[in-house]
Design an enzyme around this catalytic site. Structure first.
Site, PDB file in Angstrom:
ATOM      1  N   ARG A  36       0.999  -1.172   0.046  1.00  0.00           N
ATOM      2  CA  ARG A  36      -0.119   0.126  -0.040  1.00  0.00           C
ATOM      3  C   ARG A  36       0.946   1.276   0.073  1.00  0.00           C
ATOM      4  O   ARG A  36       2.141   1.247   0.424  1.00  0.00           O
ATOM      5  CB  ARG A  36      -1.004  -0.062   1.430  1.00  0.00           C
ATOM      6  CG  ARG A  36      -1.865  -1.210   1.181  1.00  0.00           C
ATOM      7  CD  ARG A  36      -2.782  -0.686   2.659  1.00  0.00           C
ATOM      8  NE  ARG A  36      -3.701  -2.051   2.809  1.00  0.00           N
ATOM      9  CZ  ARG A  36      -3.511  -2.995   3.463  1.00  0.00           C
ATOM     10  NH1 ARG A  36      -2.269  -3.245   4.224  1.00  0.00           N
ATOM     11  NH2 ARG A  36      -4.530  -4.045   3.568  1.00  0.00           N
ATOM     12  N   LYS A  52      -2.645  -1.926   7.630  1.00  0.00           N
ATOM     13  CA  LYS A  52      -4.118  -1.321   8.350  1.00  0.00           C
ATOM     14  C   LYS A  52      -3.965  -1.791   9.706  1.00  0.00           C
ATOM     15  O   LYS A  52      -3.950  -2.880   9.807  1.00  0.00           O
ATOM     16  CB  LYS A  52      -5.334  -1.561   7.470  1.00  0.00           C
ATOM     17  CG  LYS A  52      -5.398  -0.766   6.140  1.00  0.00           C
ATOM     18  CD  LYS A  52      -6.798  -1.105   5.458  1.00  0.00           C
ATOM     19  CE  LYS A  52      -6.626  -0.174   4.198  1.00  0.00           C
ATOM     20  NZ  LYS A  52      -8.104  -0.584   3.582  1.00  0.00           N
ATOM     21  N   HIS A 105      -1.630   2.393  -6.109  1.00  0.00           N
ATOM     22  CA  HIS A 105      -2.674   1.150  -5.754  1.00  0.00           C
ATOM     23  C   HIS A 105      -2.827   0.542  -6.874  1.00  0.00           C
ATOM     24  O   HIS A 105      -3.185  -0.772  -6.966  1.00  0.00           O
ATOM     25  CB  HIS A 105      -3.965   2.004  -5.323  1.00  0.00           C
ATOM     26  CG  HIS A 105      -4.713   0.917  -4.376  1.00  0.00           C
ATOM     27  ND1 HIS A 105      -4.201   0.415  -3.032  1.00  0.00           N
ATOM     28  CD2 HIS A 105      -5.841   0.237  -4.519  1.00  0.00           C
ATOM     29  CE1 HIS A 105      -5.222  -0.331  -2.484  1.00  0.00           C
ATOM     30  NE2 HIS A 105      -6.007  -0.455  -3.216  1.00  0.00           N
ATOM     31  N   ARG A 159      -0.309  -2.183  -6.933  1.00  0.00           N
ATOM     32  CA  ARG A 159      -0.865  -3.321  -6.085  1.00  0.00           C
ATOM     33  C   ARG A 159      -1.879  -4.155  -6.822  1.00  0.00           C
ATOM     34  O   ARG A 159      -1.708  -5.454  -6.376  1.00  0.00           O
ATOM     35  CB  ARG A 159      -1.586  -2.625  -4.824  1.00  0.00           C
ATOM     36  CG  ARG A 159      -1.782  -3.555  -3.888  1.00  0.00           C
ATOM     37  CD  ARG A 159      -2.250  -2.700  -2.510  1.00  0.00           C
ATOM     38  NE  ARG A 159      -3.062  -3.347  -1.538  1.00  0.00           N
ATOM     39  CZ  ARG A 159      -2.780  -4.130  -0.607  1.00  0.00           C
ATOM     40  NH1 ARG A 159      -1.444  -4.474  -0.271  1.00  0.00           N
ATOM     41  NH2 ARG A 159      -3.524  -4.786   0.213  1.00  0.00           N
ATOM     42  N   HIS A 185      -4.618  -8.761   3.616  1.00  0.00           N
ATOM     43  CA  HIS A 185      -6.395  -8.654   3.799  1.00  0.00           C
ATOM     44  C   HIS A 185      -6.792  -9.209   4.893  1.00  0.00           C
ATOM     45  O   HIS A 185      -6.292 -10.503   5.178  1.00  0.00           O
ATOM     46  CB  HIS A 185      -7.065  -9.047   2.436  1.00  0.00           C
ATOM     47  CG  HIS A 185      -6.931  -8.304   1.341  1.00  0.00           C
ATOM     48  ND1 HIS A 185      -6.961  -8.727  -0.088  1.00  0.00           N
ATOM     49  CD2 HIS A 185      -6.533  -7.008   1.462  1.00  0.00           C
ATOM     50  CE1 HIS A 185      -6.952  -7.642  -0.811  1.00  0.00           C
ATOM     51  NE2 HIS A 185      -6.494  -6.543  -0.007  1.00  0.00           N
ATOM     52  N   TYR A 232     -10.065 -10.251  -7.219  1.00  0.00           N
ATOM     53  CA  TYR A 232      -9.134 -10.708  -8.251  1.00  0.00           C
ATOM     54  C   TYR A 232      -9.425 -11.884  -8.861  1.00  0.00           C
ATOM     55  O   TYR A 232      -8.761 -12.327  -9.797  1.00  0.00           O
ATOM     56  CB  TYR A 232      -7.724 -10.637  -7.720  1.00  0.00           C
ATOM     57  CG  TYR A 232      -7.433  -9.437  -7.167  1.00  0.00           C
ATOM     58  CD1 TYR A 232      -6.988  -8.584  -7.668  1.00  0.00           C
ATOM     59  CD2 TYR A 232      -7.407  -9.148  -5.537  1.00  0.00           C
ATOM     60  CE1 TYR A 232      -6.444  -7.104  -7.164  1.00  0.00           C
ATOM     61  CE2 TYR A 232      -7.077  -7.982  -5.234  1.00  0.00           C
ATOM     62  CZ  TYR A 232      -6.636  -6.860  -5.841  1.00  0.00           C
ATOM     63  OH  TYR A 232      -6.166  -5.905  -5.255  1.00  0.00           O
TER      64      TYR A 232
END
Length: 329
Positions: free
Chosen positions: A156, A178, A247, A250, A273, A282
Site C-alpha cells: 500500500r 492497516k 494502488h 498493488r 487482507h 481478483y
C-alpha cells in the site's frame, strides 16, 4: 470540532492508520456543520451565540437528512458509504459512553456501490515500463526502487512511505499495514537489486539520522503525495500510455500473482487482507478468459480436425449463439 469528536478520534488513532483518522475527522466535521446549521441560521443564535452541540439529538431522521444533503450536493456513493461507516463507528462509541441508547446509523442505508473491478496494467506493458532505462541520478534510482517494491511486494502507499531502514532485511521486508498489523513480505531479485542501488546513493539525499527508507530532496521522509506525483511523472517519461498510481501497481501485483499461482490464500496473506472476500475480487474473470480456459481445458470443447460441421462462423461465436443439437428441429 467538538471535544467529544476529538476524544473519539484520539481513541481511534490507537488502532487505526493516520489516513483513517484524517478521513473520519473530515466526515465528522461535515456532520457537525450540518447539525449546527439550523442554530447558526437563526436570529437567536446570532444574538446569543450558538448552543453547544447535543449529540443526544443524533437520531435516524437527522442522519438520513444529512446523507441526503450530501448526496444532493454530488457526493459519490463510495464517499457516502465512507461517511456512514465513520458515523456508525462514532455512534457506536457514543453508545459505549452512554450518550446514545443505540446506534442510529444501523437503520440508515446508503446507495449501493457499483461493482468495481481492479484494472491491472498489462503484464508485458508493465515489464517494459519497469525495464526502461533511467538517467542514473539519485532521484531516478530512488524512483526505480519504489516502483519495483510497489509492484514486487504489493505494498500500500501508506506502507511504502512508512518504511524505515531497519525494516529492510536481506530477503524480506517487515511492514505495518492497516490497523498497525505487522506482516513480512519476500523481496524479489529485481526489487533487491533496485533497493541495493538506492542504498548506495541514499546518503546523497538523506538528512543525518533520518530513519526513513525513502526520502525526498529535502532529506526527510517522502510523503504520499510525493510518491503519487513521481509515479505520474515516470509513466509519462517512460511512455506508459495510461494513468499510473500506487494502488494500481498493488492491483497488478495481486492479479498477476494469482493468475500465475492460483493460490488465493497466499495472495491474501501477501496483501495483508483481513478477510478472504476482499481478495476474491481478483478472481473475477471476464468472458474471454473463461471461454479461453474452457476451450483449452475441457475435453469436449475441442473440435475435431476436419469436422464437417465446424465452420469459421460457428467457431467464432460464443456458446450462447451456437444451437445445441437437441435444439435443432
Amino acid at each position: 470540532m467538538s471535544a467529544t469528536c476529538r476524544e473519539f478520534l484520539a481513541e481511534l488513532a490507537l488502532d487505526s492508520s493516520h489516513a483513517t483518522v484524517s478521513a473520519y475527522a473530515r466526515d465528522l466535521q461535515a456532520l457537525t456543520a450540518f447539525m449546527l446549521r439550523p442554530a447558526a441560521d437563526s436570529s437567536a443564535a446570532h444574538a446569543k451565540g450558538a448552543p453547544p452541540l447535543d449529540w443526544q439529538a443524533l437520531d435516524v431522521p437527522t442522519l438520513r437528512r444529512f446523507l441526503g444533503a450530501e448526496r444532493s450536493r454530488g457526493l459519490a456513493p463510495r464517499s457516502l458509504a465512507r461517511r456512514r461507516a465513520a458515523i456508525s463507528r462514532f455512534c457506536g462509541w457514543l453508545v459505549e459512553q452512554d450518550v446514545l441508547p443505540h446506534n442510529p446509523a444501523g437503520l440508515v442505508q446508503t446507495p449501493r456501490l457499483p461493482d468495481h473491478l481492479p484494472r491491472p496494467v498489462d503484464i508485458d506493458s508493465l515489464a517494459r515500463f519497469l525495464d526502461c532505462p533511467h538517467d542514473g541520478t539519485p532521484l531516478a534510482i530512488r524512483d526505480q526502487a519504489m516502483l519495483e517494491l510497489l509492484y514486487g511486494a504489493g505494498l500500500r502507499l501508506s506502507e511504502l512511505v512508512s518504511l524505515d531502514l531497519d525494516m529492510l532485511e536481506t530477503r524480506r521486508l517487515r511492514v505495518r499495514g492497516k490497523g498497525d498489523k505487522p506482516r513480512q513480505l519476500p523481496i524479489g531479485s529485481r526489487a533487491r537489486q533496485a533497493l541495493d542501488a538506492w542504498l548506495v546513493v541514499r546518503g546523497q539525499l538523506a538528512a543525518r539520522g533520518e530513519p526513513a527508507l525513502f526520502v525526498g530532496q529535502q532529506g526527510r521522509r517522502l510523503g504520499q503525495r510525493g510518491v503519487q506525483l513521481r509515479l505520474v511523472t515516470q509513466a509519462k517519461e517512460r511512455g506508459l500510455p495510461e494513468h499510473l498510481h500506487p494502488h494500481r501497481l498493488r492491483h497488478s501485483f495481486a492479479s498477476h500473482l494469482l493468475e500465475s499461482s492460483g493460490d488465493l490464500r497466499a495472495v491474501q496473506e501477501l496483501l495483508g487482507h483481513a478477510h478472504l472476500s476482499t481478495t476474491q475480487v481478483y478472481t473475477r474473470l471476464d468472458w474471454q478468459q473463461l471461454a479461453s480456459a474452457y476451450d483449452q481445458a475441457h475435453p469436449r470443447a475441442r473440435r475435431q480436425r476436419g469436422s464437417a460441421t465446424a465452420t469459421s462462423d460457428t467457431d467464432a461465436a460464443s456458446p450462447v449463439d451456437v444451437p445445441l443439437k437437441d435444439d435443432t428441429p
